[in-house]
Write an enzyme that holds these catalytic residues in place. Structure first.
Site, PDB file in Angstrom:
ATOM      1  N   TYR A  56       8.448   5.743  -7.320  1.00 37.35           N
ATOM      2  CA  TYR A  56       7.969   7.041  -6.824  1.00 37.35           C
ATOM      3  C   TYR A  56       6.848   7.503  -7.754  1.00 37.35           C
ATOM      4  O   TYR A  56       6.941   8.536  -8.411  1.00 37.35           O
ATOM      5  CB  TYR A  56       9.102   8.074  -6.810  1.00 37.35           C
ATOM      6  CG  TYR A  56      10.196   7.814  -5.800  1.00 37.35           C
ATOM      7  CD1 TYR A  56      10.073   6.843  -4.825  1.00 37.35           C
ATOM      8  CD2 TYR A  56      11.375   8.560  -5.831  1.00 37.35           C
ATOM      9  CE1 TYR A  56      11.091   6.614  -3.906  1.00 37.35           C
ATOM     10  CE2 TYR A  56      12.389   8.343  -4.902  1.00 37.35           C
ATOM     11  CZ  TYR A  56      12.240   7.363  -3.939  1.00 37.35           C
ATOM     12  OH  TYR A  56      13.248   7.153  -3.030  1.00 37.35           O
ATOM     13  N   CYS A  72      12.422   1.764   4.436  1.00 34.31           N
ATOM     14  CA  CYS A  72      11.140   1.834   5.142  1.00 34.31           C
ATOM     15  C   CYS A  72      10.649   0.413   5.400  1.00 34.31           C
ATOM     16  O   CYS A  72      10.341  -0.319   4.450  1.00 34.31           O
ATOM     17  CB  CYS A  72      10.119   2.620   4.333  1.00 34.31           C
ATOM     18  SG  CYS A  72       8.510   2.730   5.139  1.00 34.31           S
ATOM     19  N   TYR A 131      11.471   7.749 -11.497  1.00 32.62           N
ATOM     20  CA  TYR A 131      11.595   6.420 -10.890  1.00 32.62           C
ATOM     21  C   TYR A 131      10.206   5.825 -10.666  1.00 32.62           C
ATOM     22  O   TYR A 131       9.357   6.432 -10.016  1.00 32.62           O
ATOM     23  CB  TYR A 131      12.354   6.545  -9.565  1.00 32.62           C
ATOM     24  CG  TYR A 131      12.459   5.278  -8.753  1.00 32.62           C
ATOM     25  CD1 TYR A 131      12.700   4.051  -9.358  1.00 32.62           C
ATOM     26  CD2 TYR A 131      12.350   5.316  -7.359  1.00 32.62           C
ATOM     27  CE1 TYR A 131      12.816   2.888  -8.603  1.00 32.62           C
ATOM     28  CE2 TYR A 131      12.472   4.159  -6.595  1.00 32.62           C
ATOM     29  CZ  TYR A 131      12.700   2.954  -7.222  1.00 32.62           C
ATOM     30  OH  TYR A 131      12.817   1.814  -6.474  1.00 32.62           O
ATOM     31  N   GLY A 159       0.775  -1.238   0.000  1.00 33.81           N
ATOM     32  CA  GLY A 159       0.000   0.000   0.000  1.00 33.81           C
ATOM     33  C   GLY A 159       0.801   1.279   0.000  1.00 33.81           C
ATOM     34  O   GLY A 159       0.244   2.371   0.143  1.00 33.81           O
ATOM     35  N   HIS A 160       2.117   1.185  -0.200  1.00 30.95           N
ATOM     36  CA  HIS A 160       2.958   2.380  -0.174  1.00 30.95           C
ATOM     37  C   HIS A 160       3.027   3.096  -1.522  1.00 30.95           C
ATOM     38  O   HIS A 160       3.783   4.051  -1.659  1.00 30.95           O
ATOM     39  CB  HIS A 160       4.382   2.030   0.282  1.00 30.95           C
ATOM     40  CG  HIS A 160       4.564   2.075   1.767  1.00 30.95           C
ATOM     41  ND1 HIS A 160       4.895   3.222   2.445  1.00 30.95           N
ATOM     42  CD2 HIS A 160       4.437   1.111   2.708  1.00 30.95           C
ATOM     43  CE1 HIS A 160       4.991   2.966   3.740  1.00 30.95           C
ATOM     44  NE2 HIS A 160       4.714   1.695   3.919  1.00 30.95           N
ATOM     45  N   ASP A 161       2.304   2.619  -2.512  1.00 32.08           N
ATOM     46  CA  ASP A 161       2.339   3.324  -3.799  1.00 32.08           C
ATOM     47  C   ASP A 161       1.796   4.739  -3.608  1.00 32.08           C
ATOM     48  O   ASP A 161       0.697   4.941  -3.114  1.00 32.08           O
ATOM     49  CB  ASP A 161       1.549   2.566  -4.866  1.00 32.08           C
ATOM     50  CG  ASP A 161       0.130   2.230  -4.447  1.00 32.08           C
ATOM     51  OD1 ASP A 161      -0.078   1.907  -3.272  1.00 32.08           O
ATOM     52  OD2 ASP A 161      -0.765   2.302  -5.301  1.00 32.08           O
ATOM     53  N   TYR A 165      15.452  -0.093  -4.332  1.00 31.48           N
ATOM     54  CA  TYR A 165      16.837   0.274  -3.994  1.00 31.48           C
ATOM     55  C   TYR A 165      16.898   0.591  -2.515  1.00 31.48           C
ATOM     56  O   TYR A 165      15.874   0.790  -1.848  1.00 31.48           O
ATOM     57  CB  TYR A 165      17.308   1.481  -4.808  1.00 31.48           C
ATOM     58  CG  TYR A 165      16.869   2.812  -4.233  1.00 31.48           C
ATOM     59  CD1 TYR A 165      17.720   3.570  -3.435  1.00 31.48           C
ATOM     60  CD2 TYR A 165      15.582   3.297  -4.460  1.00 31.48           C
ATOM     61  CE1 TYR A 165      17.302   4.774  -2.888  1.00 31.48           C
ATOM     62  CE2 TYR A 165      15.164   4.498  -3.933  1.00 31.48           C
ATOM     63  CZ  TYR A 165      16.021   5.234  -3.133  1.00 31.48           C
ATOM     64  OH  TYR A 165      15.605   6.421  -2.584  1.00 31.48           O
ATOM     65  N   GLY A 178       6.216  -7.143  -2.787  1.00 28.66           N
ATOM     66  CA  GLY A 178       5.749  -7.288  -4.166  1.00 28.66           C
ATOM     67  C   GLY A 178       5.928  -6.037  -4.993  1.00 28.66           C
ATOM     68  O   GLY A 178       6.518  -6.073  -6.079  1.00 28.66           O
ATOM     69  N   GLY A 179       5.442  -4.912  -4.507  1.00 19.04           N
ATOM     70  CA  GLY A 179       5.564  -3.660  -5.247  1.00 19.04           C
ATOM     71  C   GLY A 179       6.983  -3.143  -5.287  1.00 19.04           C
ATOM     72  O   GLY A 179       7.449  -2.652  -6.319  1.00 19.04           O
TER      73      GLY A 179
END
Length: 532
Positions: free
Chosen positions: A468, A170, A465, A107-109, A184, A176-177
């Site tokens: 991001y 983090c 990137y 869920g960090h997208d 990196y 997965g994502g």
């Protein structure tokens, strides 16, 4: 009379919406049953908005509060698979019923692409797929896509005190994502990207088949190591090669202001950061601050050195003297403790905190990215500082490149931003005020800063990137112009690798089952729209 009419219209609309949801749910239940999923399993893994746990499940892995407000579009169904057969059925049923499938691991997208859409959609949430198998004999790990980076680091540490993995800092980011977008971390200069250490994978394709590297073929295996897994299938797991780390590593965090020579130090940083000892990774934070009622920019140098403090100081003293690092500024520790340091935990925190799947706080946020290939002059830096003070809250993060990144060809993986970069920039904006006015204000600030930086960063294309995510650089409606729309952002994320990704996508998912607002387009697909 007017109020009664409005109430009638509202209730009628609500009834239509609820009926449509029930119809979608019933269709999925029927389709799952046709795919031989037992009814008790269907009932335990499918959530609709009428389920008391729906909101909790939805919100548990939302990491950007911009997409967790009452007006945010919600999924019709959340599927929480516990077996591979559930995932295969979800893919086949979404395909059959022509409903958009959003795949979420952590869920960090940054743009919420794994759990938001303006069209009817369902979420396939992979949080139950978080098994981690470490094999120290082969120094490898099979890691399911719903596992978090912190969990991976902890499980490695349980097995060995001299092994690690080059992933992000983090700990609550989903594997997965992170991996499928290249990934990196602070061992980038020594070991390259996360995907540079992936040696196998398991994926569910558009036909519901479970494939490993041998079955999927080298083209698809290439694509899901940096091209974004969500464009090609559902990532089940990655097999990763672990790396060795010394028993003692050294970290530092050094703050400087303009009157403490920070600008000159930053000039020198650019001259050496991509050429210095590969064991040293440095990150620079630029943050607007107020001191004694005067606005200025604080520069913070954060470093990880894969070795002891004495050897680190021999490197910085000779190659980066303006950093001003000394013995008291260094902290020697184990690699796992350096993970905690970079995760901003205090000195007394134990490694088992990495098993906590909930971040301490979740902000409203917006991120953007850039790459710098030519050092920015002192006058240029002074202009940037001035602009940051003028804008107010935008922070910049510089991440060192060079080292191993210079040695790997751009075509090795879909991630092309290798040799020739001095550092990558992340633009960062966080806020706590809720509402469209606040969102507009803060997003305009970061866009203003991004526009100002144009003369200092990569050109033709202005690179970005993938992990991001930034919808400002282009979107697709997945319609008849999807290739031309996709190329706008595609060349920024992938440069010359974009067309190869399109060719692979067209071969493995010609009906565009796996699509989102910045997915890889397929040349053979016409129709179907997603959020603009």
């Amino acid at each position: 009379m007017e109020k009664s009419l409005l109430l009638f219209i509202f209730l009628s609309s609500l009834q239509i919406f609820t009926t449509a949801q029930d119809s979608t749910y019933d269709s999925f239940v029927k389709c799952f049953a046709q795919n031989k999923i037992p009814n008790d399993q269907i009932q335990s893994i499918l959530y609709t908005p009428t389920n008391p746990s729906f909101t909790t499940v939805l919100q548990s892995y939302i990491r950007n509060r911009r997409f967790n407000v009452s007006s945010t579009p919600k999924p019709t169904i959340i599927i929480t698979p516990t077996a591979e057969s559930h995932i295969s059925a979800a893919v086949l049923c979404a395909k059959q019923l022509k409903i958009q499938l959003k795949i979420r691991s952590g869920g960090h997208d940054y743009e919420g692409l794994s759990y938001v859409s303006d069209t009817t959609f369902i979420i396939l949430d992979m949080f139950n797929f978080r098994k981690i198998d470490i094999d120290m004999k082969s120094q490898t790990a099979w890691v399911e896509s719903g596992a978090l980076l912190g969990e991976l680091y902890y499980r490695i540490w349980e097995k060995s005190k001299v092994h690690g993995f080059p992933g992000g800092v983090c700990p609550t980011v989903g594997v997965g994502g992170h991996v499928s977008g290249a990934g990196y971390g602070n061992m980038l200069r020594k070991y390259g990207l996360t995907v540079d250490h992936v040696i196998d994978a398991k994926i569910v394709d558009a036909n519901g088949r479970v494939l490993d590297r041998g079955l999927m073929g080298e083209d698809l295996f290439w694509a899901i190591r940096g091209g974004g897994g969500g464009s090609f299938g559902v990532i089940l797991a990655y097999k990763m090669k672990l790396v060795t780390v010394p028993e003692t590593v050294t970290v530092f965090r050094l703050e400087k202001t303009v009157d403490q020579n920070s600008t000159d130090a930053l000039v020198q940083f650019q001259e050496i950061t991509h050429k210095i000892d590969n064991d040293l990774f440095m990150r620079v934070l630029l943050q607007p601050i107020t001191r004694n009622r005067v606005r200025s920019v604080r520069t913070t140098f954060i470093g990880l050195f894969l070795g002891d403090a004495s050897r680190l100081l021999s490197v910085t003293d000779s190659e980066f003297p303006l950093l001003g690092l000394n013995k008291t500024g260094c902290r020697e520790m184990s690699w796992i403790d350096s993970v905690l340091f970079w995760g901003n935990f205090d000195n007394t925190t134990k490694p088992d905190v990495l098993l906590n799947r909930n971040p301490e706080s979740v902000n409203f946020l917006k991120r953007k990215s850039d790459y710098v290939k030519t050092p920015i002059s002192k006058s240029g830096l002074e202009s940037i500082f001035k602009k940051m003070v003028e804008i107010g809250k935008v922070g910049l993060v510089f991440n060192s490149y060079g080292g191993r990144m210079d040695e790997i060809p751009e075509s090795e993986t879909p991630f092309p931003h290798r040799a020739g970069n001095i550092f990558k920039i992340q633009y960062s904006m966080n806020w706590n005020e809720e509402g469209e006015v606040a969102d507009k204000n803060y997003i305009e600030q970061i866009r203003d800063m991004y526009s100002f930086m144009k003369p200092y960063v990569s050109k033709n294309p202005r690179e970005a990137y993938l992990n991001y995510r930034d919808l400002d650089i282009g979107v697709t409606d997945n319609g008849k112009n999807s290739y031309s729309q996709g190329k706008v952002y595609g060349v920024k994320y992938f440069k010359g690798n974009f067309d190869r990704l399109v060719k692979i996508k067209s071969a493995v998912d010609p009906e565009n089952v796996f699509r989102n607002e910045q997915s890889i387009p397929t040349l053979s697909f016409q129709g179907r729209k997603t959020r603009k």
